[in-house]
Enzyme design. Structure first.
Site, PDB file in Angstrom:
ATOM      1  N   GLU A 160       4.508   2.465  -5.310  1.00 33.43           N
ATOM      2  CA  GLU A 160       3.990   1.677  -6.450  1.00 33.43           C
ATOM      3  C   GLU A 160       3.899   2.578  -7.661  1.00 33.43           C
ATOM      4  OE1 GLU A 160       0.275  -0.572  -6.306  1.00 33.43           O
ATOM      5  OE2 GLU A 160       0.807  -1.290  -4.301  1.00 33.43           O
ATOM      6  N   GLU A 163      -2.693   1.463   0.397  1.00 36.32           N
ATOM      7  CA  GLU A 163      -3.786   2.168  -0.287  1.00 36.32           C
ATOM      8  C   GLU A 163      -5.093   2.264   0.497  1.00 36.32           C
ATOM      9  OE1 GLU A 163      -4.172   0.534  -4.257  1.00 36.32           O
ATOM     10  OE2 GLU A 163      -2.375   1.600  -4.896  1.00 36.32           O
TER      11      GLU A 163
HETATM   12  O1  LIG Z   1      -2.084  -4.424  -5.368  1.00 34.72           O
HETATM   13  C1  LIG Z   1      -1.936  -3.443  -6.342  1.00 34.72           C
HETATM   14  C2  LIG Z   1      -2.642  -2.204  -5.894  1.00 34.72           C
HETATM   15  O2  LIG Z   1      -1.988  -1.672  -4.749  1.00 34.72           O
HETATM   16  C3  LIG Z   1      -2.817  -1.171  -6.997  1.00 34.72           C
HETATM   17  O3  LIG Z   1      -3.976  -0.455  -6.678  1.00 34.72           O
HETATM   18  C4  LIG Z   1      -4.551   0.398  -7.656  1.00 34.72           C
HETATM   19  C5  LIG Z   1      -3.742   1.658  -7.808  1.00 34.72           C
HETATM   20  O4  LIG Z   1      -4.311   2.524  -8.671  1.00 34.72           O
HETATM   21  C6  LIG Z   1      -5.698   2.826  -8.618  1.00 34.72           C
HETATM   22  O5  LIG Z   1      -5.998   3.264  -9.894  1.00 34.72           O
HETATM   23  C7  LIG Z   1      -5.131   4.197 -10.529  1.00 34.72           C
HETATM   24  C8  LIG Z   1      -5.483   5.581 -10.080  1.00 34.72           C
HETATM   25  O6  LIG Z   1      -4.773   6.561 -10.823  1.00 34.72           O
HETATM   26  C9  LIG Z   1      -4.982   6.487 -12.230  1.00 34.72           C
HETATM   27  O7  LIG Z   1      -4.243   7.533 -12.865  1.00 34.72           O
HETATM   28  C10 LIG Z   1      -4.483   5.155 -12.746  1.00 34.72           C
HETATM   29  O8  LIG Z   1      -4.677   5.084 -14.159  1.00 34.72           O
HETATM   30  C11 LIG Z   1      -5.236   4.029 -12.032  1.00 34.72           C
HETATM   31  O9  LIG Z   1      -4.650   2.812 -12.384  1.00 34.72           O
HETATM   32  C12 LIG Z   1      -6.556   1.594  -8.352  1.00 34.72           C
HETATM   33  O10 LIG Z   1      -7.891   1.939  -8.118  1.00 34.72           O
HETATM   34  C13 LIG Z   1      -5.965   0.754  -7.273  1.00 34.72           C
HETATM   35  O11 LIG Z   1      -6.690  -0.433  -7.079  1.00 34.72           O
HETATM   36  O12 LIG Z   1      -3.050  -1.739  -8.266  1.00 34.72           O
HETATM   37  C14 LIG Z   1      -2.333  -2.849  -8.685  1.00 34.72           C
HETATM   38  C15 LIG Z   1      -2.481  -3.922  -7.669  1.00 34.72           C
HETATM   39  O13 LIG Z   1      -1.842  -5.087  -8.106  1.00 34.72           O
END
Ligand SMILES: O[C@@H]1[C@@H](O)[C@H](O[C@@H]2CO[C@@H](O[C@@H]3CO[C@@H](O)[C@H](O)[C@H]3O)[C@H](O)[C@H]2O)OC[C@H]1O
Length: 444
Positions: free
Chosen positions: A261, A157
């Site tokens: 993921e 990411e």
């Molecule tokens: O380590 C993991 C990590 O890789 C993961 O990162 C997050 C992924 O999603 C991001 O937010 C999403 C963006 O799209 C939207 O539609 C979703 O609702 C959001 O959740 C977020 O900013 C990252 O940090 O997250 C889980 C960790 O355990």
């Protein structure tokens, strides 16, 4: 290790430091080493395989291999658990994809890059990038002949505000890996949390045997969902558009897509009470609809995540274990304060952050309100998220560590054993769906 996965507040480097202060470095190292050992053992590999799954993504932190005070000196001990888990998986017919989840300086703005802040300094300091390239060359040398590794995922990411530094970095890390390993596949995440390839242009033409990774979290799988998920045509349409947008660049060029993921989070009886089952049934429906969509494209994926203390994992530590009983009240407090900001239900605390959000909205011109990583992070969410996951949580680090004061190695070992497979519960609703899907796909 991450906050909501293992229950600690803040970042991994903070709790490692705090525990060392409370019990001494030797006992802290002992505890974390045992924690990592018990987190994934033979029974875990057996269980994972029994569901019909054949590949697991293994996240790791650069700090296992390199000390910031002694850069570019490989810590051979870093291979201990990675080698162990790769081999265990191989023995059970499971491929692994190695994911550098935390790189020097922090490659993204969130807590999981283990930088302790929201400025992704990785993109502003060449030396952080050089060290990461050095590390990948060392890893590739070590794993070049391992046929059970399906590939390397050089950076989890990225959030590169320029959108172009990430491509330059990928060119460099690609060349470094290929200089010692021409065989393993490489999985490159899109920018902005693996959601955006729009600036990649013709970059792929230089990269061979490379796949491109999206992270496809659907908003319907989270407490922030705009409405209850009922699998309506409209909701499935929105889910599909969001997924298709992430893979658009690859589809236009016929490139290989991997969903590295995805997956909803779940309600917990101890916090969500009577609403728990109904919420989770809706989340399972999100999961099923996502799988149906992926199957149409024969998309390969890796669900996030395998094990945790009960928020998202396929298996989770039982509430009766020493770890969960020791930290019961503390975990309830963390939940109440919503300090594990990602995926948290913020309803109890929103009133605290709302005045600050309103203040910024009022004082800052509209055109300056959308700070990167916009549009994934919006002002309405960013203020509370940063305040809780960086600032408020800092005050909880010592409190977490104090729970271990006075414990000897036998006691620390017992606490770490809470994470053993035999001390975990299985999230049956989730696992049933994954297993049925694996059977369906295998039969096609
Ligand atoms: O380590 C993991 C990590 O890789 C993961 O990162 C997050 C992924 O999603 C991001 O937010 C999403 C963006 O799209 C939207 O539609 C979703 O609702 C959001 O959740 C977020 O900013 C990252 O940090 O997250 C889980 C960790 O355990």
């Amino acid at each position: 290790m991450e906050n909501f996965i293992s229950g600690y507040p803040g970042c991994e480097f903070q709790i490692r430091g705090a525990l060392a202060e409370v019990v001494g470095s030797a006992k802290a190292d002992f505890f974390f080493d045992k924690f990592l050992e018990y987190f994934f053992e033979e029974k875990d590999a057996k269980f994972f395989k029994s569901l019909g799954l054949n590949c697991i993504r293994l996240p790791f932190n650069y700090r296992h291999f390199e000390d910031d005070m002694n850069p570019r000196v490989l810590k051979r001990g870093g291979f201990k658990h990675l080698d162990r888990v790769i081999d265990l998986c191989a023995q059970h017919g499971i491929y692994t994809i190695l994911d550098l989840h935390a790189a020097p300086g922090g490659q993204n703005t969130d807590w999981h890059s283990d930088a302790g802040m929201h400025i992704a300094n990785f993109w502003m300091h060449k030396d952080f990038q050089d060290r990461t390239i050095w590390l990948w060359k060392e890893l590739a040398k070590h794993y070049v002949n391992n046929k059970w590794i399906a590939g390397y995922n050089p950076l989890n990411e990225p959030t590169d505000p320029t959108h172009t530094a990430v491509i330059t970095f990928y060119d460099r890390v690609y060349d470094a890996i290929r200089s010692v390993d021409t065989e393993h596949a490489i999985f490159f995440d899109g920018n902005t949390f693996a959601s955006d390839f729009s600036h990649f242009g013709d970059a792929h033409k230089k990269w061979h045997n490379t796949a491109y990774s999206i992270h496809d979290y659907s908003v319907y799988g989270f407490p922030a969902s705009p409405e209850d998920y009922v699998s309506s045509d409209e909701q499935r349409g929105r889910m599909k558009r969001s997924y298709e947008k992430k893979r658009e660049w690859m589809d236009q060029r016929g490139l290989c897509v991997w969903n590295g993921e995805w997956g909803p989070v779940y309600a917990r009886q101890q916090y969500d009470g009577l609403a728990t089952d109904a919420i989770n049934e809706r989340r399972y429906k999100v999961l099923e609809d996502q799988l149906a969509m992926y199957n149409q494209d024969r998309l390969s994926w890796s669900i996030w995540l395998y094990k945790d203390i009960g928020f998202q994992g396929m298996v989770h530590v039982s509430l009766e274990t020493p770890y969960m009983t020791l930290l019961k009240d503390f975990l309830a407090k963390k939940h109440r304060l919503a300090v594990d900001a990602w995926g948290a239900d913020t309803s109890h605390v929103q009133h605290i952050y709302q005045p600050l959000i309103d203040h910024i909205r009022k004082e800052i011109p509209q055109e300056n309100q959308d700070l990167y990583p916009f549009p994934v992070w919006k002002l309405s969410d960013r203020v509370g998220r940063l305040s809780r996951s960086i600032l408020v949580t800092e005050y909880l680090v010592k409190e977490w560590a104090e729970h271990f004061r006075g414990k000897n190695e036998v006691e620390l070992d017992e606490i770490a054993k809470s994470f053993k497979f035999e001390n975990c519960m299985c999230r049956d609703g989730l696992n049933r769906i994954l297993m049925a899907n694996a059977e369906l796909v295998a039969g096609q």
